[in-house]
Design a protein around this motif. Sequence first.
Motif, mmCIF file in Angstrom:
data_model
loop_
_atom_site.group_PDB
_atom_site.id
_atom_site.type_symbol
_atom_site.label_atom_id
_atom_site.label_comp_id
_atom_site.label_asym_id
_atom_site.label_seq_id
_atom_site.Cartn_x
_atom_site.Cartn_y
_atom_site.Cartn_z
ATOM 1 N N LEU A 195 3.065 0.024 8.557
ATOM 2 C CA LEU A 195 3.977 0.625 9.517
ATOM 3 C C LEU A 195 5.360 0.619 8.891
ATOM 4 C CD1 LEU A 195 4.557 1.780 12.350
ATOM 5 C CD2 LEU A 195 4.978 -0.562 13.121
ATOM 6 N N GLU A 196 5.874 1.807 8.578
ATOM 7 C CA GLU A 196 7.141 1.930 7.855
ATOM 8 C C GLU A 196 8.203 2.540 8.761
ATOM 9 O OE1 GLU A 196 9.094 4.543 4.194
ATOM 10 O OE2 GLU A 196 6.925 4.516 4.494
ATOM 11 N N ARG A 197 9.404 1.990 8.662
ATOM 12 C CA ARG A 197 10.555 2.559 9.360
ATOM 13 C C ARG A 197 11.740 2.455 8.422
ATOM 14 N NH1 ARG A 197 12.686 3.477 14.624
ATOM 15 N NH2 ARG A 197 14.561 4.700 14.266
ATOM 16 N N GLY A 198 12.186 3.588 7.923
ATOM 17 C CA GLY A 198 13.305 3.579 6.994
ATOM 18 C C GLY A 198 12.928 2.922 5.684
ATOM 19 N N SER A 199 13.700 1.939 5.271
ATOM 20 C CA SER A 199 13.462 1.265 4.005
ATOM 21 C C SER A 199 12.534 0.066 4.147
ATOM 22 C CB SER A 199 14.805 0.784 3.416
ATOM 23 O OG SER A 199 15.641 1.876 3.131
ATOM 24 N N PHE A 200 12.090 -0.226 5.368
ATOM 25 C CA PHE A 200 11.302 -1.434 5.600
ATOM 26 C C PHE A 200 9.890 -1.086 6.088
ATOM 27 C CE2 PHE A 200 15.764 -2.457 6.174
ATOM 28 C CZ PHE A 200 15.907 -3.575 5.364
ATOM 29 N N ALA A 201 8.956 -1.954 5.758
ATOM 30 C CA ALA A 201 7.571 -1.744 6.171
ATOM 31 C C ALA A 201 6.897 -3.088 6.428
ATOM 32 C CB ALA A 201 6.804 -0.970 5.102
ATOM 33 N N ILE A 202 5.952 -3.080 7.342
ATOM 34 C CA ILE A 202 5.089 -4.232 7.602
ATOM 35 C C ILE A 202 3.677 -3.808 7.224
ATOM 36 C CG2 ILE A 202 4.169 -5.781 9.350
ATOM 37 C CD1 ILE A 202 6.747 -5.407 10.922
ATOM 38 N N VAL A 203 3.017 -4.619 6.399
ATOM 39 C CA VAL A 203 1.712 -4.261 5.858
ATOM 40 C C VAL A 203 0.705 -5.358 6.206
ATOM 41 C CG1 VAL A 203 0.412 -3.597 3.809
ATOM 42 C CG2 VAL A 203 2.866 -3.091 3.940
ATOM 43 N N ALA A 204 -0.436 -4.973 6.766
ATOM 44 C CA ALA A 204 -1.549 -5.888 7.025
ATOM 45 C C ALA A 204 -2.739 -5.417 6.197
ATOM 46 C CB ALA A 204 -1.907 -5.908 8.507
ATOM 47 N N THR A 205 -3.328 -6.328 5.429
ATOM 48 C CA THR A 205 -4.420 -5.983 4.516
ATOM 49 C C THR A 205 -5.600 -6.916 4.746
ATOM 50 O OG1 THR A 205 -2.774 -5.311 2.851
ATOM 51 C CG2 THR A 205 -5.044 -5.616 2.101
ATOM 52 N N ILE A 206 -6.792 -6.335 4.870
ATOM 53 C CA ILE A 206 -8.032 -7.100 4.949
ATOM 54 C C ILE A 206 -8.750 -6.956 3.612
ATOM 55 C CG2 ILE A 206 -10.240 -7.353 6.121
ATOM 56 C CD1 ILE A 206 -8.950 -6.193 8.611
ATOM 57 N N LEU A 207 -9.063 -8.080 2.979
ATOM 58 C CA LEU A 207 -9.682 -8.076 1.661
ATOM 59 C C LEU A 207 -11.074 -8.711 1.720
ATOM 60 C CD1 LEU A 207 -6.465 -9.291 1.309
ATOM 61 C CD2 LEU A 207 -7.002 -8.629 -1.033
ATOM 62 N N LEU A 208 -11.948 -8.204 0.880
ATOM 63 C CA LEU A 208 -13.251 -8.833 0.655
ATOM 64 C C LEU A 208 -13.351 -9.099 -0.841
ATOM 65 C CD1 LEU A 208 -15.917 -9.816 1.841
ATOM 66 C CD2 LEU A 208 -16.874 -7.538 1.372
ATOM 67 N N GLN A 209 -13.367 -10.370 -1.204
ATOM 68 C CA GLN A 209 -13.278 -10.759 -2.604
ATOM 69 C C GLN A 209 -14.663 -10.968 -3.222
ATOM 70 O OE1 GLN A 209 -11.413 -14.583 -3.645
ATOM 71 N NE2 GLN A 209 -10.157 -13.445 -5.099
ATOM 72 N N TYR A 210 -14.798 -10.538 -4.474
ATOM 73 C CA TYR A 210 -16.034 -10.727 -5.240
ATOM 74 C C TYR A 210 -15.732 -11.654 -6.432
ATOM 75 C CZ TYR A 210 -17.334 -6.542 -2.637
ATOM 76 O OH TYR A 210 -17.590 -5.635 -1.630
ATOM 77 N N PRO A 211 -16.605 -12.512 -6.903
ATOM 78 C CA PRO A 211 -18.004 -12.644 -6.447
ATOM 79 C C PRO A 211 -18.177 -13.620 -5.291
ATOM 80 C CG PRO A 211 -17.654 -13.997 -8.370
ATOM 81 C CD PRO A 211 -16.350 -13.300 -8.104
ATOM 82 N N GLN A 212 -17.074 -14.223 -4.783
ATOM 83 C CA GLN A 212 -17.223 -15.239 -3.737
ATOM 84 C C GLN A 212 -17.559 -14.629 -2.378
ATOM 85 O OE1 GLN A 212 -14.436 -14.929 -5.575
ATOM 86 N NE2 GLN A 212 -14.313 -16.750 -6.874
ATOM 87 N N LEU A 241 -5.728 -10.988 -12.473
ATOM 88 C CA LEU A 241 -5.548 -11.070 -13.914
ATOM 89 C C LEU A 241 -5.703 -12.489 -14.445
ATOM 90 C CD1 LEU A 241 -2.484 -8.667 -14.379
ATOM 91 C CD2 LEU A 241 -4.930 -8.138 -14.484
ATOM 92 N N LEU A 242 -5.725 -13.491 -13.553
ATOM 93 C CA LEU A 242 -5.865 -14.876 -13.977
ATOM 94 C C LEU A 242 -7.259 -15.436 -13.748
ATOM 95 C CD1 LEU A 242 -2.477 -16.404 -12.721
ATOM 96 C CD2 LEU A 242 -3.039 -15.519 -14.993
ATOM 97 N N ALA A 243 -8.107 -14.664 -13.086
ATOM 98 C CA ALA A 243 -9.452 -15.156 -12.783
ATOM 99 C C ALA A 243 -10.424 -13.989 -12.775
ATOM 100 C CB ALA A 243 -9.477 -15.878 -11.439
ATOM 101 N N ASP A 244 -11.694 -14.300 -12.950
ATOM 102 C CA ASP A 244 -12.731 -13.273 -12.918
ATOM 103 C C ASP A 244 -13.082 -12.968 -11.466
ATOM 104 O OD1 ASP A 244 -14.680 -11.494 -13.531
ATOM 105 O OD2 ASP A 244 -16.184 -12.986 -14.081
ATOM 106 N N SER A 245 -12.179 -12.264 -10.826
ATOM 107 C CA SER A 245 -12.335 -12.010 -9.397
ATOM 108 C C SER A 245 -11.735 -10.656 -9.064
ATOM 109 C CB SER A 245 -11.645 -13.110 -8.588
ATOM 110 O OG SER A 245 -11.677 -12.826 -7.211
ATOM 111 N N SER A 246 -12.421 -9.897 -8.228
ATOM 112 C CA SER A 246 -11.916 -8.597 -7.784
ATOM 113 C C SER A 246 -12.050 -8.492 -6.274
ATOM 114 C CB SER A 246 -12.672 -7.455 -8.472
ATOM 115 O OG SER A 246 -14.053 -7.541 -8.187
#
Length: 285
Positions: A182-199, A169-174
């Motif tokens: 991996l979720e257990r109860g109220s807690f989760a560990i999240v790993a995300t791979i992103l590919l950003q545009y236009p860079q 929302l602060l830059a022209d980037s998507s």
Amino acid sequence: MLREGSPIQALVSPLLAVWLASAGAQPIQELEAACAEGRGAECAMLGTIYREGIGVTVDECLAARFFDRACALGNGDGCTGLGAMYEDGSCVQRELDQAPALHEKACSSGSGMGCKNLGDLYRQGGAGIPRNPERGDFYLRKACGMGTDSACDEIPPDVQLEVRGEQDLLADSSSLAVAGELERGSFAIVATILLQYPQYAPALRLEGRVSPLRWGILRPYAGVGVNLRWLAVAVRASAGIDLQLSHLHLSVDLGGEYFFIRPADQAVASKPLALPLSLGVGWSF
């Protein structure tokens, strides 16, 4: 003294148990007066006191009457206590078919222990309820989100894969992202791979999330973590909500990232702050 593992154990804190044991009859009289005035929480507390013998002689029949009144007044803990007594056959006749409806009412009234007991019934089957481990896990997760630690311990880990689209929302980037959670109860560990545009800059995001509450199929969450790009590092905080439809998950969240390591040849050099809004669809296994 409270029995270890008793469903009633969660209805009264150890400090309150000590206080009642040392204070004598006066607090009991005050609770009885409040119960007579139609205050369900006090009726449920009296049921706990008389069943567990906290500062009084154990009287399970009197406990059942107080639990019954509390449940009739809409108190979830009272319904939970009464359901447990029907399961045990304590003073009341042992009627297993009565317990599910009482635990359901307790869960709907906000009792975490009621949700846990209902989850256990669905996972094990019996008492007129067909065995349904998936539905049982749903109620256990709901109980865990309400703060019932014993329910959190019984939940199997949940793995979720998700595809996300993000807009800064602060830059022209998507970004297009693939996330694993991996979720257990109220807690989760999240790993995300992103590919950003236009860079076209790849990034790895690592995040821990907590879901303190659950509202039916809605799971609000908050997270903290890091965003790692080539020669750039950001700290991250986020908040969002996950709509859970059995195995299908729909999510939306808003994050804030600050790049405290930002080399000059990176686009983030001139804009160290990022505010990505993301929408995602996922599947849990």
